[in-house]
Scaffold this motif. Structure first.
Motif, PDB file in Angstrom:
ATOM      1  N   ARG A  78      -7.033  41.805 -21.611  1.00 52.33           N
ATOM      2  CA  ARG A  78      -7.089  42.750 -20.510  1.00 52.33           C
ATOM      3  C   ARG A  78      -6.065  42.171 -19.389  1.00 52.33           C
ATOM      4  O   ARG A  78      -5.548  41.160 -19.174  1.00 52.33           O
ATOM      5  CB  ARG A  78      -8.524  42.463 -20.082  1.00 52.33           C
ATOM      6  N   SER A  79      -5.677  43.302 -18.707  1.00 52.33           N
ATOM      7  CA  SER A  79      -4.948  43.051 -17.592  1.00 52.33           C
ATOM      8  C   SER A  79      -5.732  42.227 -16.444  1.00 52.33           C
ATOM      9  O   SER A  79      -7.030  42.111 -16.258  1.00 52.33           O
ATOM     10  CB  SER A  79      -4.484  44.439 -16.964  1.00 52.33           C
ATOM     11  N   ASN A  80      -4.795  41.829 -15.483  1.00 52.70           N
ATOM     12  CA  ASN A  80      -5.283  41.110 -14.438  1.00 52.70           C
ATOM     13  C   ASN A  80      -6.142  42.199 -13.579  1.00 52.70           C
ATOM     14  O   ASN A  80      -7.331  41.441 -12.951  1.00 52.70           O
ATOM     15  CB  ASN A  80      -3.930  40.487 -13.465  1.00 52.70           C
ATOM     16  N   PHE A  81      -5.812  43.181 -13.117  1.00 63.28           N
ATOM     17  CA  PHE A  81      -6.596  43.884 -12.459  1.00 63.28           C
ATOM     18  C   PHE A  81      -8.139  44.289 -13.301  1.00 63.28           C
ATOM     19  O   PHE A  81      -9.193  44.031 -12.663  1.00 63.28           O
ATOM     20  CB  PHE A  81      -6.004  45.312 -12.369  1.00 63.28           C
ATOM     21  N   GLU A  82      -8.007  44.370 -14.525  1.00 61.46           N
ATOM     22  CA  GLU A  82      -9.293  44.755 -15.293  1.00 61.46           C
ATOM     23  C   GLU A  82     -10.057  43.232 -15.111  1.00 61.46           C
ATOM     24  O   GLU A  82     -11.486  43.377 -15.029  1.00 61.46           O
ATOM     25  CB  GLU A  82      -9.159  45.118 -16.464  1.00 61.46           C
ATOM     26  N   GLN A  83      -9.603  42.199 -15.350  1.00 56.23           N
ATOM     27  CA  GLN A  83     -10.361  40.975 -15.239  1.00 56.23           C
ATOM     28  C   GLN A  83     -10.946  40.789 -13.733  1.00 56.23           C
ATOM     29  O   GLN A  83     -11.953  40.343 -13.721  1.00 56.23           O
ATOM     30  CB  GLN A  83      -9.507  39.755 -15.407  1.00 56.23           C
ATOM     31  N   TRP A  84     -10.001  41.324 -12.655  1.00 56.01           N
ATOM     32  CA  TRP A  84     -10.887  41.162 -11.369  1.00 56.01           C
ATOM     33  C   TRP A  84     -11.850  42.129 -11.180  1.00 56.01           C
ATOM     34  O   TRP A  84     -12.788  41.788 -10.563  1.00 56.01           O
ATOM     35  CB  TRP A  84      -9.580  41.290 -10.224  1.00 56.01           C
ATOM     36  N   MET A  85     -11.829  43.381 -11.809  1.00 56.90           N
ATOM     37  CA  MET A  85     -12.694  44.279 -11.699  1.00 56.90           C
ATOM     38  C   MET A  85     -14.156  43.786 -12.231  1.00 56.90           C
ATOM     39  O   MET A  85     -14.901  43.954 -11.700  1.00 56.90           O
ATOM     40  CB  MET A  85     -12.372  45.700 -12.193  1.00 56.90           C
ATOM     41  N   THR A  86     -13.920  43.060 -13.429  1.00 55.77           N
ATOM     42  CA  THR A  86     -14.901  42.730 -14.168  1.00 55.77           C
ATOM     43  C   THR A  86     -15.555  41.506 -13.363  1.00 55.77           C
ATOM     44  O   THR A  86     -16.804  41.282 -13.327  1.00 55.77           O
ATOM     45  CB  THR A  86     -14.515  42.019 -15.609  1.00 55.77           C
ATOM     46  N   LEU A 102     -15.587  41.005 -10.130  1.00 52.33           N
ATOM     47  CA  LEU A 102     -16.329  41.560  -8.851  1.00 52.33           C
ATOM     48  C   LEU A 102     -17.167  42.386  -8.920  1.00 52.33           C
ATOM     49  O   LEU A 102     -18.212  42.423  -8.447  1.00 52.33           O
ATOM     50  CB  LEU A 102     -14.964  42.209  -7.905  1.00 52.33           C
ATOM     51  N   PHE A 103     -17.144  43.320  -9.958  1.00 50.75           N
ATOM     52  CA  PHE A 103     -18.084  44.668 -10.197  1.00 50.75           C
ATOM     53  C   PHE A 103     -19.069  44.264 -11.617  1.00 50.75           C
ATOM     54  O   PHE A 103     -19.685  45.198 -11.554  1.00 50.75           O
ATOM     55  CB  PHE A 103     -17.481  45.672 -10.062  1.00 50.75           C
ATOM     56  N   GLY A 104     -18.674  43.632 -12.216  1.00 47.60           N
ATOM     57  CA  GLY A 104     -19.232  43.418 -13.469  1.00 47.60           C
ATOM     58  C   GLY A 104     -18.854  44.969 -14.394  1.00 47.60           C
ATOM     59  O   GLY A 104     -19.522  44.839 -15.446  1.00 47.60           O
ATOM     60  N   ILE A 105     -17.933  45.256 -14.293  1.00 45.53           N
ATOM     61  CA  ILE A 105     -17.492  46.650 -15.008  1.00 45.53           C
ATOM     62  C   ILE A 105     -17.048  45.970 -16.213  1.00 45.53           C
ATOM     63  O   ILE A 105     -16.066  45.216 -16.539  1.00 45.53           O
ATOM     64  CB  ILE A 105     -16.489  47.334 -14.320  1.00 45.53           C
TER      65      ILE A 105
END
Length: 145
Positions: free
Chosen positions: A132-140, A142-145
């Motif tokens: 996963r990209s860095n952005f997707e990892q951060w979203m996961t 922070l928001f559990g997405i």
């Protein structure tokens, strides 16, 4: 030779009457004293720093030793308790309470030992394969997405 004597006399006169006058001597002494006081202050601060670090390390060591002593005291009280003595008697001497029966089970088989570890390995492999990209990892994160 006469020229050399003249240059020496001029240098001597200039040194005596222009450089080594009272004001310049006081200024040089003041600079030397400032340097000495600054050097002493810096050496004092560095010594205080090393002593503070040594004190902090010894306090950490003392706290660790106090924790070890407390742990050993708790272990000693546990070993003196009736609960531990009963468990030790059951384990080492084969003792049992009235009305109980001892059941000896065989060792687990290899398939029983590896049953749950195989399931965990499959889930780990599934997560490792996902890039996963860095952005997707951060979203996961922070928001559990």
């Amino acid at each position: 030779m006469g020229e050399l004597k003249t240059k020496i006399r001029k240098s001597h006169y200039r040194l005596k009457h222009e450089i080594l006058i009272f004001d310049n001597i006081i200024l040089i002494l003041a600079l030397v004293l400032c340097f000495v006081f600054t050097w002493g202050a810096i050496s004092s601060m560095s010594r205080n720093w090393t002593l503070a670090e040594e004190l902090a390390s010894r306090e950490r060591e003392k706290a660790l030793l106090e924790l070890e002593v407390e742990t050993l005291e708790l272990e000693n009280t546990y070993y003196l308790s009736d609960e531990y003595q009963e468990l030790a008697a059951r384990k080492y001497r084969g003792k049992m309470l009235p009305g109980e029966t001892m059941v000896y089970l065989p060792e687990n088989s290899v398939s029983a030992k590896t049953k749950h570890s195989a399931e965990v390995d499959d889930t780990n492999i599934a997560h490792i394969g996902e890039e996963r990209s860095n952005f997707e990892q951060w979203m996961t994160f922070l928001f559990g997405i």
